[in-house]
Design a protein around this motif. Structure first.
Motif, mmCIF file in Angstrom:
data_model
loop_
_atom_site.group_PDB
_atom_site.id
_atom_site.type_symbol
_atom_site.label_atom_id
_atom_site.label_comp_id
_atom_site.label_asym_id
_atom_site.label_seq_id
_atom_site.Cartn_x
_atom_site.Cartn_y
_atom_site.Cartn_z
ATOM 1 N N LYS A 125 0.391 -3.875 0.142
ATOM 2 C CA LYS A 125 1.829 -3.874 0.461
ATOM 3 C C LYS A 125 2.403 -2.464 0.336
ATOM 4 O O LYS A 125 3.240 -2.046 1.120
ATOM 5 C CB LYS A 125 2.576 -4.818 -0.488
ATOM 6 C CG LYS A 125 2.408 -6.264 -0.108
ATOM 7 C CD LYS A 125 3.247 -7.155 -1.004
ATOM 8 C CE LYS A 125 2.907 -8.603 -0.693
ATOM 9 N NZ LYS A 125 3.109 -9.493 -1.817
ATOM 10 N N THR A 126 1.952 -1.744 -0.666
ATOM 11 C CA THR A 126 2.445 -0.373 -0.869
ATOM 12 C C THR A 126 2.098 0.503 0.324
ATOM 13 O O THR A 126 2.934 1.243 0.843
ATOM 14 C CB THR A 126 1.810 0.234 -2.151
ATOM 15 O OG1 THR A 126 2.031 -0.669 -3.211
ATOM 16 C CG2 THR A 126 2.380 1.590 -2.473
ATOM 17 N N ALA A 127 0.865 0.396 0.793
ATOM 18 C CA ALA A 127 0.436 1.213 1.936
ATOM 19 C C ALA A 127 1.224 0.826 3.192
ATOM 20 O O ALA A 127 1.631 1.698 3.970
ATOM 21 C CB ALA A 127 -1.061 1.049 2.167
ATOM 22 N N GLU A 128 1.453 -0.477 3.360
ATOM 23 C CA GLU A 128 2.224 -0.935 4.522
ATOM 24 C C GLU A 128 3.637 -0.368 4.470
ATOM 25 O O GLU A 128 4.178 0.094 5.481
ATOM 26 C CB GLU A 128 2.289 -2.478 4.549
ATOM 27 C CG GLU A 128 1.018 -3.124 5.036
ATOM 28 C CD GLU A 128 0.702 -2.830 6.489
ATOM 29 O OE1 GLU A 128 0.176 -1.727 6.755
ATOM 30 O OE2 GLU A 128 0.979 -3.683 7.343
ATOM 31 N N SER A 129 4.215 -0.369 3.310
ATOM 32 C CA SER A 129 5.564 0.158 3.156
ATOM 33 C C SER A 129 5.575 1.681 3.417
ATOM 34 O O SER A 129 6.467 2.202 4.077
ATOM 35 C CB SER A 129 6.050 -0.197 1.749
ATOM 36 O OG SER A 129 6.984 0.705 1.302
ATOM 37 N N ARG A 130 4.567 2.368 2.946
ATOM 38 C CA ARG A 130 4.473 3.818 3.197
ATOM 39 C C ARG A 130 4.289 4.108 4.685
ATOM 40 O O ARG A 130 4.782 5.104 5.199
ATOM 41 C CB ARG A 130 3.328 4.432 2.381
ATOM 42 C CG ARG A 130 3.682 4.527 0.920
ATOM 43 C CD ARG A 130 2.571 5.101 0.069
ATOM 44 N NE ARG A 130 2.990 5.097 -1.323
ATOM 45 C CZ ARG A 130 2.193 5.209 -2.376
ATOM 46 N NH1 ARG A 130 0.902 5.350 -2.180
ATOM 47 N NH2 ARG A 130 2.656 5.205 -3.597
ATOM 48 N N ARG A 131 3.583 3.222 5.370
ATOM 49 C CA ARG A 131 3.415 3.381 6.820
ATOM 50 C C ARG A 131 4.755 3.213 7.527
ATOM 51 O O ARG A 131 5.123 4.004 8.383
ATOM 52 C CB ARG A 131 2.419 2.336 7.346
ATOM 53 C CG ARG A 131 1.086 2.942 7.697
ATOM 54 C CD ARG A 131 0.031 1.911 8.006
ATOM 55 N NE ARG A 131 -1.080 2.196 7.126
ATOM 56 C CZ ARG A 131 -1.616 1.383 6.240
ATOM 57 N NH1 ARG A 131 -1.198 0.153 6.133
ATOM 58 N NH2 ARG A 131 -2.589 1.779 5.480
ATOM 59 N N LYS A 132 5.481 2.190 7.123
ATOM 60 C CA LYS A 132 6.786 1.927 7.753
ATOM 61 C C LYS A 132 7.742 3.079 7.523
ATOM 62 O O LYS A 132 8.558 3.415 8.370
ATOM 63 C CB LYS A 132 7.385 0.640 7.161
ATOM 64 C CG LYS A 132 6.946 -0.585 7.931
ATOM 65 C CD LYS A 132 7.643 -1.843 7.459
ATOM 66 C CE LYS A 132 6.838 -3.036 7.924
ATOM 67 N NZ LYS A 132 6.634 -4.031 6.898
ATOM 68 N N ASN A 133 7.650 3.693 6.344
ATOM 69 C CA ASN A 133 8.550 4.792 6.009
ATOM 70 C C ASN A 133 8.041 6.154 6.476
ATOM 71 O O ASN A 133 8.645 7.183 6.161
ATOM 72 C CB ASN A 133 8.789 4.821 4.492
ATOM 73 C CG ASN A 133 9.544 3.588 4.043
ATOM 74 O OD1 ASN A 133 10.412 3.075 4.770
ATOM 75 N ND2 ASN A 133 9.220 3.079 2.870
ATOM 76 N N GLY A 134 6.937 6.154 7.166
ATOM 77 C CA GLY A 134 6.417 7.400 7.735
ATOM 78 C C GLY A 134 5.683 8.287 6.744
ATOM 79 O O GLY A 134 5.306 9.419 7.074
ATOM 80 N N ILE A 135 5.484 7.782 5.529
ATOM 81 C CA ILE A 135 4.748 8.599 4.536
ATOM 82 C C ILE A 135 3.263 8.623 4.908
ATOM 83 O O ILE A 135 2.609 9.653 4.840
ATOM 84 C CB ILE A 135 4.954 8.031 3.112
ATOM 85 C CG1 ILE A 135 6.440 8.046 2.764
ATOM 86 C CG2 ILE A 135 4.143 8.807 2.078
ATOM 87 C CD1 ILE A 135 6.832 7.224 1.564
#
Ligand code: SF4
Ligand code: SF4
Length: 138
Positions: A125-135
């Motif tokens: 979930k953390t990686a998915e969120s980082r992907r969505k936020n462009g990190i």
């Protein structure tokens, strides 16, 4: 997919210097992430191995050995085998950017060895969120 019965998970050798592979195994056990399409109603053989280190060339001889042994020992043909590249190889992750030799690995597995290939194992979930936020870019 139905014909597949033997899954091989290839993991980044460098990432595995500090990873037990727990989340890959958990994703398979729960049929999440890259394993979503596999039925929970049946069992699969599953083998975990690392790429052997950069540039990943050891994958060729490791999988060649598997193809040979699976056939000679159990008559498992290669169309029944599928390879998953772990997420630490295919995507940005806590361990770093995707493998710089990703295309090379794919060519070796698909074109040279003739094995089916899928990308990803565990998706956090953390990686998915980082992907969505462009990190994370991938
Ligand atoms: S995807 Fe994650 S859990 Fe699986 S081998 Fe790579 S770093 Fe370890
Ligand atoms: S070739 Fe790619 S997957 Fe293998 S150790 Fe190097 S970076 Fe990791």
């Amino acid at each position: 997919m139905r014909e597949k019965e033997y899954i091989v998970v290839v993991q980044c050798h460098i990432a595995m210097e500090r990873c037990s592979g727990y989340f890959c195994e958990k994703a398979f056990h729960e049929r999440t992430g890259g394993f979503k399409g596999y039925s929970k109603e049946r069992s699969y053989r599953i083998l975990y191995l690392t790429c052997g280190g950069c540039c990943g060339m050891a994958v060729h001889r490791k999988l060649q050995d598997l193809i040979k042994m699976a056939k000679s020992e159990e008559k498992i043909e290669k169309h029944r085998i599928i390879v998953h590249l772990a997420t630490c190889i295919t995507k940005d992750s806590y361990h770093g950017p995707p493998c710089p030799h990703l295309d090379y690995l794919k060519i070796m597995i698909q074109e040279k060895l003739g094995l089916d290939l899928r990308e990803d194992t565990t998706i956090s979930k953390t990686a998915e969120s980082r992907r969505k936020n462009g990190i994370y870019k991938s």
